[in-house]
Design an enzyme around this catalytic site. Structure first.
Site, PDB file in Angstrom:
ATOM      1  N   TYR A  56      66.979  47.025 118.062  1.00  0.00           N
ATOM      2  CA  TYR A  56      66.437  47.606 116.828  1.00  0.00           C
ATOM      3  C   TYR A  56      66.554  49.130 116.862  1.00  0.00           C
ATOM      4  CZ  TYR A  56      63.061  48.367 113.030  1.00  0.00           C
ATOM      5  OH  TYR A  56      62.442  48.755 111.863  1.00  0.00           O
ATOM      6  N   HIS A  57      67.019  49.700 115.749  1.00  0.00           N
ATOM      7  CA  HIS A  57      67.244  51.140 115.568  1.00  0.00           C
ATOM      8  C   HIS A  57      68.495  51.646 116.276  1.00  0.00           C
ATOM      9  CE1 HIS A  57      62.929  52.487 114.214  1.00  0.00           C
ATOM     10  NE2 HIS A  57      63.649  51.971 113.222  1.00  0.00           N
TER      11      HIS A  57
END
Length: 259
Positions: free
Chosen positions: A113-114
């Protein structure tokens, strides 16, 4: 949710969709892949299941390469934010000629994530980030990046492949829709493509697309390259123009502004 959709051939209206999960978080993922084909305006697209990737993943990134293949990187096999648990370290390479997936060499650092991934002008892929949720996240905050070198940059014995080189272009920078470009190479090539500069966040790269170009040899190593006239195919803006030789190795891109 959180799967990827990549337009790998804008002329043919071809989009690869890969992975994802039923819910944004707390959900198992799928390895399923489909090809969406866009047709004429006001007609329904077709959706074709092509089987599965080797790894089920979500929160990943996918990058279209100059030759039309798609590199799938990172993600997790269970949807959860701000964690490296269940991270997928093995990228996969999708080949639209066979609708098949090949596992690549593993990454050393999880990209979940990210994280982001983007094609660079030299034909390599930048992948970096992940976590980035503040001081409390500790080791899952990845303030670093890696470079992936696709197989087309190597010979069969893993030595560096000889790359074609763009010597000159006319026009050199500003390209009109529906026009031709005269490209002088240092040796023979057999195809050209445009890849639009991307802007990726949260596994979504809305600018990413590839446009294969028609070309005609004008004599020697001089080529007339034809740019489609449809602004829905070649969206005006900044693009990378690649020349590709018969071994499938791309040049370093020339940066052009399509108007």
């Amino acid at each position: 949710m959180n799967g990827n959709a990549v337009m790998y051939d804008a002329v043919a209206g071809k989009i690869l969709t890969i992975g994802g999960s039923a819910n944004y978080v707390n959900s198992y993922t799928t390895p399923n892949a489909h090809i969406i084909t866009l047709g004429a305006p006001n007609t329904k697209p077709t959706v074709t299941a092509i089987g599965s990737a080797h790894y089920a993943r979500t929160l990943h990134n996918s990058v279209v390469l100059p030759d039309g293949k798609v590199l799938i990187l990172g993600g997790v096999n269970y949807a959860k934010l701000f964690t490296d648990d269940n991270a997928i370290l093995y990228p996969e390479l999708f080949d639209p000629a066979t609708n098949s997936f090949t596992v690549m060499a593993p990454m050393q650092i999880p990209r979940t994530y990210h994280s982001v991934a983007m094609l660079l002008a030299d034909g390599t892929v930048f992948t970096g980030g992940g976590g980035l949720c503040g001081l409390g996240c500790g080791p899952i905050n990845h303030y670093d990046a890696q470079i992936f070198r696709p197989p087309y940059l190597f010979n069969g014995d893993q030595s560096p492949a000889t790359r074609p080189k763009i010597l000159s272009m006319n026009p050199a920078k500003e390209i009109k829709l529906g026009s031709g470009i005269t490209v002088t190479m240092d040796g023979p090539v057999n195809r050209f493509s445009l890849v639009r500069f991307g802007s990726v966040t949260h596994s979504v790269n809305t600018d990413q697309r590839r446009v294969p170009l028609g070309s005609v040899t004008g004599g020697g190593n001089v080529y007339q390259v034809l740019v489609p006239k449809d602004p829905g195919v070649v969206v005006p803006g900044w693009w990378m123009l690649f020349a590709i030789n018969t071994q499938g190795t791309p040049s370093v891109a020339a940066i052009v502004n399509v108007q």
